[in-house]
Enzyme design. Structure first.
Site, mmCIF file in Angstrom:
data_model
loop_
_atom_site.group_PDB
_atom_site.id
_atom_site.type_symbol
_atom_site.label_atom_id
_atom_site.label_comp_id
_atom_site.label_asym_id
_atom_site.label_seq_id
_atom_site.Cartn_x
_atom_site.Cartn_y
_atom_site.Cartn_z
ATOM 1 N N ASN A 10 0.873 -1.184 0.000
ATOM 2 C CA ASN A 10 0.000 0.000 0.000
ATOM 3 C C ASN A 10 0.906 1.229 0.000
ATOM 4 O O ASN A 10 1.483 1.567 1.023
ATOM 5 C CB ASN A 10 -0.904 -0.020 1.245
ATOM 6 C CG ASN A 10 -1.708 1.261 1.392
ATOM 7 O OD1 ASN A 10 -1.868 2.022 0.433
ATOM 8 N ND2 ASN A 10 -2.214 1.507 2.590
ATOM 9 N N TRP A 11 0.982 1.852 -1.161
ATOM 10 C CA TRP A 11 1.907 2.996 -1.285
ATOM 11 C C TRP A 11 1.375 4.268 -0.633
ATOM 12 O O TRP A 11 2.106 5.221 -0.466
ATOM 13 C CB TRP A 11 2.184 3.274 -2.755
ATOM 14 C CG TRP A 11 3.116 2.292 -3.390
ATOM 15 C CD1 TRP A 11 3.783 1.259 -2.773
ATOM 16 C CD2 TRP A 11 3.497 2.248 -4.773
ATOM 17 N NE1 TRP A 11 4.548 0.597 -3.691
ATOM 18 C CE2 TRP A 11 4.398 1.174 -4.914
ATOM 19 C CE3 TRP A 11 3.157 3.008 -5.898
ATOM 20 C CZ2 TRP A 11 4.965 0.857 -6.156
ATOM 21 C CZ3 TRP A 11 3.724 2.686 -7.126
ATOM 22 C CH2 TRP A 11 4.625 1.621 -7.245
ATOM 23 N N LYS A 12 0.073 4.296 -0.329
ATOM 24 C CA LYS A 12 -0.525 5.522 0.215
ATOM 25 C C LYS A 12 -0.223 6.690 -0.749
ATOM 26 O O LYS A 12 -0.222 6.479 -1.954
ATOM 27 C CB LYS A 12 -0.004 5.775 1.627
ATOM 28 C CG LYS A 12 -0.091 4.507 2.482
ATOM 29 C CD LYS A 12 0.218 4.712 3.931
ATOM 30 C CE LYS A 12 0.032 3.370 4.662
ATOM 31 N NZ LYS A 12 0.170 3.464 6.095
ATOM 32 N N HIS A 96 -9.423 1.711 4.498
ATOM 33 C CA HIS A 96 -8.148 1.838 5.219
ATOM 34 C C HIS A 96 -8.333 2.804 6.391
ATOM 35 O O HIS A 96 -9.072 3.785 6.284
ATOM 36 C CB HIS A 96 -7.046 2.335 4.281
ATOM 37 C CG HIS A 96 -5.696 2.237 4.925
ATOM 38 N ND1 HIS A 96 -5.232 3.185 5.803
ATOM 39 C CD2 HIS A 96 -4.739 1.277 4.858
ATOM 40 C CE1 HIS A 96 -4.036 2.812 6.237
ATOM 41 N NE2 HIS A 96 -3.720 1.662 5.679
ATOM 42 N N GLU A 98 -6.596 5.094 7.523
ATOM 43 C CA GLU A 98 -6.301 6.498 7.241
ATOM 44 C C GLU A 98 -7.471 7.184 6.539
ATOM 45 O O GLU A 98 -7.734 8.365 6.766
ATOM 46 C CB GLU A 98 -5.006 6.592 6.418
ATOM 47 C CG GLU A 98 -3.797 6.257 7.289
ATOM 48 C CD GLU A 98 -2.617 5.670 6.534
ATOM 49 O OE1 GLU A 98 -2.595 5.728 5.291
ATOM 50 O OE2 GLU A 98 -1.711 5.149 7.211
ATOM 51 N N GLU A 168 -5.682 -4.685 10.488
ATOM 52 C CA GLU A 168 -4.578 -3.753 10.728
ATOM 53 C C GLU A 168 -4.816 -3.006 12.039
ATOM 54 O O GLU A 168 -5.572 -2.020 12.071
ATOM 55 C CB GLU A 168 -4.486 -2.737 9.595
ATOM 56 C CG GLU A 168 -4.213 -3.354 8.245
ATOM 57 C CD GLU A 168 -3.613 -2.335 7.291
ATOM 58 O OE1 GLU A 168 -2.466 -2.536 6.872
ATOM 59 O OE2 GLU A 168 -4.272 -1.336 6.988
ATOM 60 N N GLY A 174 2.551 2.143 10.654
ATOM 61 C CA GLY A 174 3.546 3.199 10.487
ATOM 62 C C GLY A 174 4.254 3.583 11.769
ATOM 63 O O GLY A 174 4.944 4.612 11.823
ATOM 64 N N SER A 213 3.293 -2.363 10.239
ATOM 65 C CA SER A 213 4.747 -2.478 10.437
ATOM 66 C C SER A 213 5.281 -3.865 10.101
ATOM 67 O O SER A 213 6.211 -4.350 10.734
ATOM 68 C CB SER A 213 5.138 -2.077 11.868
ATOM 69 O OG SER A 213 4.789 -0.715 12.102
ATOM 70 N N GLY A 234 2.732 -1.193 4.233
ATOM 71 C CA GLY A 234 2.868 0.225 3.912
ATOM 72 C C GLY A 234 4.322 0.580 3.663
ATOM 73 O O GLY A 234 4.858 0.412 2.564
ATOM 74 N N GLY A 235 4.980 1.061 4.708
ATOM 75 C CA GLY A 235 6.350 1.577 4.580
ATOM 76 C C GLY A 235 7.300 0.653 3.836
ATOM 77 O O GLY A 235 8.048 1.091 2.948
#
Ligand code: PGA
Length: 251
Positions: A10-12, A96, A98, A168, A174, A213, A234-235
């Site tokens: 997930n590149w956001k 998501h 966010e 999640e 993150g 994470s 993500g990251g």
């Protein structure tokens, strides 16, 4: 029943088209031999067309990160399922945390978005998870029950197994804090039990991911848990080397 693991990046709101192309050139040779694992990239709208093109014929599928429920209409700034399908996008991440936190995404909206995406032929990853406070208060299961029951409410029972659920915990996203393998397994198994309340057969088919994470050094132990069918990353999905290391851990 064996479920093929799914590793989804997930590149956001990261990567221009140029940066996305560079990433894919680095990724494809690294994942071409990873067998027994599905790979997806959830990319910004602006990079969808280019990524569909650059990954065509590879094992990598391309997902959007949001979608509106309506077929069309006066919804400035939104994108419909048909617009994604026209680009040959494979699927969409919905709900998501966010989007829920910063953009007012509600379970009510997701109850309409999820079946709209499915009806258009898009695959769906539905995200759920509790905050740190909810976990501390012992409210994790209540939150998951609410999110999953609403999000899947209008999905026909025979299609439940097509939905991918991503568990999640918000406190792990993150933050570098990762759920313990027991916490991940317990929550993911609970999510499966919620699907089983509708259909145990569909629950056995449903892939449930862990996200928060996940990194190359903790992926293998999380993925070894019996109910954890992959990861939403993500990251660590922003770099082809770390992302492909997680794909290898799942293969
Ligand atoms: P993270 O993000 O891997 O950076 O914690 C996960 C996600 O938001 O899907």
């Amino acid at each position: 029943m064996t479920r093929t693991p799914l590793i989804a990046g997930n590149w956001k709101m990261h990567k221009t088209v140029d940066q996305a192309e560079q990433f894919v050139q680095g990724l494809l040779p690294r994942v071409s031999t990873a067998d027994g694992v599905d790979v997806a990239l959830c990319v910004p709208f602006t990079a969808l067309a280019a990524m569909v093109d650059s990954t065509r014929g590879s094992r990598v599928e391309v997902y959007a990160q949001n979608m509106h429920w309506a077929e069309q209409g006066a919804y400035t700034g939104e994108v419909s399922a048909a617009m994604l399908v026209e680009l040959d996008v494979h699927g969409v991440v919905l709900g998501h945390s966010e989007r829920r936190e910063h953009f007012g995404e509600t379970d009510r909206a997701l109850a309409v978005k999820v079946p709209a995406a499915l009806a258009s032929g898009l695959k769906v990853i539905l995200c759920v998870g509790e905050t740190e406070g909810e976990r501390e208060r012992g409210d994790t299961q209540r939150k998951l029950r609410y999110q999953i029951q609403e999000g899947l409410e209008r999905v026909p029972t025979e299609q439940l197994g097509e939905i991918v659920i991503a568990y999640e915990p918000i406190w792990a996203i993150g933050t570098g804090l990762v759920a313990t393998v027991e916490q991940a397994q317990d929550a993911v198994a609970f999510c499966r039990a919620l699907v089983a309340d509708r259909s145990s057969e569909q629950a056995e088919r449903t892939r449930i991911l862990y996200g928060g994470s996940m990194k190359p050094d903790n992926a293998a132990e999380l993925l070894a848990e019996p109910d954890v069918d992959g990861g939403l990353i993500g990251g660590a999905s922003l770099d082809p080397e770390t992302f492909s290391a997680i794909v290898s851990a799942a293969a």
